[in-house]
Motif scaffolding. Structure first.
Motif, PDB file in Angstrom:
ATOM      1  N   TRP A 134       7.422  34.721 -44.743  1.00  0.00           N
ATOM      2  CA  TRP A 134       8.537  35.465 -44.150  1.00  0.00           C
ATOM      3  C   TRP A 134       9.007  36.568 -45.101  1.00  0.00           C
ATOM      4  CZ3 TRP A 134      11.622  37.495 -40.747  1.00  0.00           C
ATOM      5  CH2 TRP A 134      12.907  37.925 -41.119  1.00  0.00           C
ATOM      6  N   GLY A 135       8.884  36.344 -46.398  1.00  0.00           N
ATOM      7  CA  GLY A 135       9.248  37.389 -47.354  1.00  0.00           C
ATOM      8  C   GLY A 135       8.392  38.628 -47.198  1.00  0.00           C
ATOM      9  N   SER A 136       7.132  38.473 -46.747  1.00  0.00           N
ATOM     10  CA  SER A 136       6.292  39.650 -46.490  1.00  0.00           C
ATOM     11  C   SER A 136       6.796  40.389 -45.257  1.00  0.00           C
ATOM     12  CB  SER A 136       4.826  39.245 -46.309  1.00  0.00           C
ATOM     13  OG  SER A 136       4.566  38.651 -45.053  1.00  0.00           O
ATOM     14  N   THR A 137       7.253  39.642 -44.252  1.00  0.00           N
ATOM     15  CA  THR A 137       7.828  40.257 -43.045  1.00  0.00           C
ATOM     16  C   THR A 137       9.047  41.091 -43.423  1.00  0.00           C
ATOM     17  OG1 THR A 137       7.316  38.119 -42.003  1.00  0.00           O
ATOM     18  CG2 THR A 137       8.491  39.747 -40.671  1.00  0.00           C
ATOM     19  N   LEU A 138       9.962  40.464 -44.146  1.00  0.00           N
ATOM     20  CA  LEU A 138      11.197  41.134 -44.529  1.00  0.00           C
ATOM     21  C   LEU A 138      10.913  42.326 -45.434  1.00  0.00           C
ATOM     22  CD1 LEU A 138      14.283  41.203 -44.435  1.00  0.00           C
ATOM     23  CD2 LEU A 138      14.306  39.515 -46.304  1.00  0.00           C
ATOM     24  N   ALA A 139       9.955  42.177 -46.351  1.00  0.00           N
ATOM     25  CA  ALA A 139       9.597  43.283 -47.239  1.00  0.00           C
ATOM     26  C   ALA A 139       9.061  44.473 -46.443  1.00  0.00           C
ATOM     27  CB  ALA A 139       8.554  42.820 -48.257  1.00  0.00           C
ATOM     28  N   LEU A 140       8.211  44.205 -45.465  1.00  0.00           N
ATOM     29  CA  LEU A 140       7.666  45.282 -44.639  1.00  0.00           C
ATOM     30  C   LEU A 140       8.757  45.971 -43.833  1.00  0.00           C
ATOM     31  CD1 LEU A 140       4.431  43.454 -43.528  1.00  0.00           C
ATOM     32  CD2 LEU A 140       4.456  45.754 -44.544  1.00  0.00           C
ATOM     33  N   VAL A 141       9.627  45.183 -43.218  1.00  0.00           N
ATOM     34  CA  VAL A 141      10.717  45.771 -42.439  1.00  0.00           C
ATOM     35  C   VAL A 141      11.613  46.614 -43.343  1.00  0.00           C
ATOM     36  CG1 VAL A 141      12.761  45.273 -41.043  1.00  0.00           C
ATOM     37  CG2 VAL A 141      10.671  43.955 -40.700  1.00  0.00           C
ATOM     38  N   GLU A 148      11.981  55.419 -49.184  1.00  0.00           N
ATOM     39  CA  GLU A 148      12.349  56.191 -50.366  1.00  0.00           C
ATOM     40  C   GLU A 148      12.839  55.315 -51.512  1.00  0.00           C
ATOM     41  OE1 GLU A 148      16.102  55.342 -48.224  1.00  0.00           O
ATOM     42  OE2 GLU A 148      14.074  55.934 -47.606  1.00  0.00           O
ATOM     43  N   LYS A 149      13.116  54.050 -51.241  1.00  0.00           N
ATOM     44  CA  LYS A 149      13.622  53.137 -52.260  1.00  0.00           C
ATOM     45  C   LYS A 149      12.537  52.209 -52.815  1.00  0.00           C
ATOM     46  CE  LYS A 149      18.215  53.132 -50.121  1.00  0.00           C
ATOM     47  NZ  LYS A 149      19.213  52.331 -49.378  1.00  0.00           N
ATOM     48  N   VAL A 150      11.315  52.313 -52.297  1.00  0.00           N
ATOM     49  CA  VAL A 150      10.262  51.348 -52.615  1.00  0.00           C
ATOM     50  C   VAL A 150       9.130  52.018 -53.383  1.00  0.00           C
ATOM     51  CG1 VAL A 150       8.629  49.679 -51.671  1.00  0.00           C
ATOM     52  CG2 VAL A 150      10.850  50.023 -50.553  1.00  0.00           C
ATOM     53  N   ALA A 151       8.870  51.539 -54.598  1.00  0.00           N
ATOM     54  CA  ALA A 151       7.757  52.051 -55.406  1.00  0.00           C
ATOM     55  C   ALA A 151       6.435  51.445 -54.968  1.00  0.00           C
ATOM     56  CB  ALA A 151       8.006  51.760 -56.883  1.00  0.00           C
ATOM     57  N   SER A 152       6.450  50.164 -54.619  1.00  0.00           N
ATOM     58  CA  SER A 152       5.246  49.493 -54.149  1.00  0.00           C
ATOM     59  C   SER A 152       5.652  48.222 -53.423  1.00  0.00           C
ATOM     60  CB  SER A 152       4.301  49.156 -55.308  1.00  0.00           C
ATOM     61  OG  SER A 152       4.932  48.277 -56.228  1.00  0.00           O
ATOM     62  N   LEU A 153       4.788  47.800 -52.490  1.00  0.00           N
ATOM     63  CA  LEU A 153       4.958  46.546 -51.774  1.00  0.00           C
ATOM     64  C   LEU A 153       3.869  45.579 -52.238  1.00  0.00           C
ATOM     65  CD1 LEU A 153       5.581  47.399 -48.000  1.00  0.00           C
ATOM     66  CD2 LEU A 153       7.126  46.161 -49.525  1.00  0.00           C
ATOM     67  N   ILE A 154       4.268  44.397 -52.663  1.00  0.00           N
ATOM     68  CA  ILE A 154       3.309  43.365 -53.053  1.00  0.00           C
ATOM     69  C   ILE A 154       3.545  42.194 -52.111  1.00  0.00           C
ATOM     70  CG2 ILE A 154       2.427  41.922 -54.920  1.00  0.00           C
ATOM     71  CD1 ILE A 154       4.786  44.806 -55.709  1.00  0.00           C
ATOM     72  N   LEU A 155       2.561  41.917 -51.249  1.00  0.00           N
ATOM     73  CA  LEU A 155       2.743  40.999 -50.136  1.00  0.00           C
ATOM     74  C   LEU A 155       1.752  39.845 -50.227  1.00  0.00           C
ATOM     75  CD1 LEU A 155       2.947  43.707 -47.332  1.00  0.00           C
ATOM     76  CD2 LEU A 155       4.859  42.737 -48.640  1.00  0.00           C
ATOM     77  N   ARG A 156       2.229  38.645 -49.930  1.00  0.00           N
ATOM     78  CA  ARG A 156       1.383  37.446 -49.980  1.00  0.00           C
ATOM     79  C   ARG A 156       1.563  36.654 -48.693  1.00  0.00           C
ATOM     80  NH1 ARG A 156       2.907  32.345 -49.207  1.00  0.00           N
ATOM     81  NH2 ARG A 156       4.809  32.839 -50.352  1.00  0.00           N
ATOM     82  N   GLY A 157       0.458  36.174 -48.120  1.00  0.00           N
ATOM     83  CA  GLY A 157       0.539  35.325 -46.930  1.00  0.00           C
ATOM     84  C   GLY A 157       1.209  36.043 -45.779  1.00  0.00           C
ATOM     85  N   ILE A 158       0.587  37.099 -45.294  1.00  0.00           N
ATOM     86  CA  ILE A 158       1.210  37.982 -44.305  1.00  0.00           C
ATOM     87  C   ILE A 158       1.649  37.203 -43.065  1.00  0.00           C
ATOM     88  CG2 ILE A 158       0.873  39.997 -42.830  1.00  0.00           C
ATOM     89  CD1 ILE A 158       0.916  40.547 -45.895  1.00  0.00           C
ATOM     90  N   PHE A 159       2.906  37.417 -42.673  1.00  0.00           N
ATOM     91  CA  PHE A 159       3.478  36.801 -41.476  1.00  0.00           C
ATOM     92  C   PHE A 159       4.033  37.913 -40.591  1.00  0.00           C
ATOM     93  CE2 PHE A 159       7.352  34.531 -39.615  1.00  0.00           C
ATOM     94  CZ  PHE A 159       6.640  33.986 -38.557  1.00  0.00           C
ATOM     95  N   LEU A 160       3.409  38.097 -39.434  1.00  0.00           N
ATOM     96  CA  LEU A 160       3.864  39.125 -38.490  1.00  0.00           C
ATOM     97  C   LEU A 160       4.739  38.539 -37.389  1.00  0.00           C
ATOM     98  CD1 LEU A 160       0.612  41.269 -38.202  1.00  0.00           C
ATOM     99  CD2 LEU A 160       2.594  41.633 -39.688  1.00  0.00           C
TER     100      LEU A 160
END
Length: 361
Positions: A134-141, A148-160
């Protein structure tokens, strides 16, 4: 016969690069009123380091100090926080009841909370955003709405979080289980965990198993007035929680469900998840895959376990396909020989390597 050489766990052992540190500081941040939601947060690593916002899973999974170990403490400033309703944040479902803890508890609220925490902690520039499940979901959203506030996204166990993703985990063959408990009548995580699935399914009467998530939520939504009713609700919360905790590991520790078997954790975790799932994660259909064009200037790094039964690998495939369609494929895409949990050895190695190799902000 000697089975002593068989592996008994896939969980992390000596794969960590960095030791467990102590928090630099910690506190609560009020982010809402009526009810007065207060987020508990901790900061690890280097006070003047590159900021990393860590987003835990669930929803309702809460953070733990061990989650700071993915990051070089001499480089990063790591923010762990418990999302609304869980962990040490206040109020919680377990302690204060769902009527308080689930009020003003939506994806929009959680995105706003990240920005409130950024501001309160003096993060003015870009930050790395690190999230699993769920943290990957929230990070993507969050990144789609605030690139403009995000340098990089590091995502694990993608949940759509599509309907089919949830049915795979919670519905499976439940509708036919009474007559054919080991029948492969529908796809689902139960195929790899039949005994654990039996314990999850049998909490719900056979006539209600056409909609397992709905049946569980009805139990959670009830207001217990007697001790048997309270025990019924706790039994359901524990069954929900232990099912997810068990199947999160490629080799589950059958005799030790860990925090997932603890009453306080389970009551919050199960009820928050059921709340979000009943509302389609408070997202529009296709909001993430249709919105990834906003990430054209945000490097996306993905780690996913090949044997993940909570969020099957096809969810990562769908995200990668959407990114490629915008002309910005993932900067990193690693498929590990692991299940879902961030605490599996191969996944720990991959995530730490990504963090060690990121360009500096």
């Amino acid at each position: 016969m000697d089975f002593s050489r068989l592996r008994t766990t896939s969980k992390v052992t000596d794969e960590w690069t960095y030791p467990q540190g102590e928090p630099l500081r910690a506190g609560w941040l009020r982010v809402d009123t009526a009810p007065d939601h207060e987020l508990y947060w901790e900061e690890y690593g280097r006070a003047d380091g590159e900021p990393v916002m860590f987003l835990h899973g669930g929803p309702g999974g809460a953070c733990a100090p061990v989650m700071s170990r993915f990051f070089d403490p001499d480089r990063y400033r790591v923010i762990l926080f418990d999302q609304r309703g869980c962990g040490k944040s206040r109020p919680t479902v377990a302690a204060d009841g769902p009527e308080k803890a689930l009020a003003h508890n939506t994806t929009d609220d959680l995105v706003d909370d990240i920005n409130a925490l950024r501001e309160a902690l003096g993060i003015t520039g870009k930050m790395h955003v690190f999230g699993g499940s769920w943290g990957s979901t929230l990070a993507l959203v969050y990144a789609i709405r605030n690139p403009e506030k995000v340098a990089s996204l590091i995502l694990r166990g993608i949940f759509l979080g599509s309907k089919e993703d949830l049915l795979y985990m919670y519905q499976g063959n439940a509708a036919t289980f009474a007559d054919k408990p080991y029948g492969l009548t529908e796809p689902g995580a139960y195929i790899a965990y039949p005994d654990e699935w039996k314990a999850f399914v049998e909490v719900i009467p056979a006539e209600l198993r056409d909609d397992m998530m709905g049946a569980y939520k009805a139990i959670f939504d009830s207001v217990p007035t007697t001790e048997p009713e309270r025990q019924r609700q706790l039994q359901a919360a524990l069954a929900w929680s232990v099912w997810e905790g068990t199947i999160s590991n490629m080799i589950p520790a059958a005799s030790d469900p860990g925090k997932f078997g603890e009453a306080e954790f389970a009551l919050s975790f199960a009820q928050i998840e059921a709340h979000f799932f009943a509302h389609d994660l408070f997202l529009k259909e296709g909001e993430i895959t249709d919105g990834v064009g906003a990430l054209k200037n945000v490097p996306v790094h993905i780690v996913h376990g090949r044997f993940d039964q909570v969020c099957p690998l096809t969810q990562a495939s769908r995200l990668v396909e959407a990114l490629e369609a915008t002309g910005t494929p993932p900067a990193t895409y690693v498929i590990t020989d692991a299940g879902h949990s961030a605490m599996e050895g191969q996944t720990v190695i991959a995530l730490t390597a990504i963090m060690d190799g990121l360009p500096r902000i």
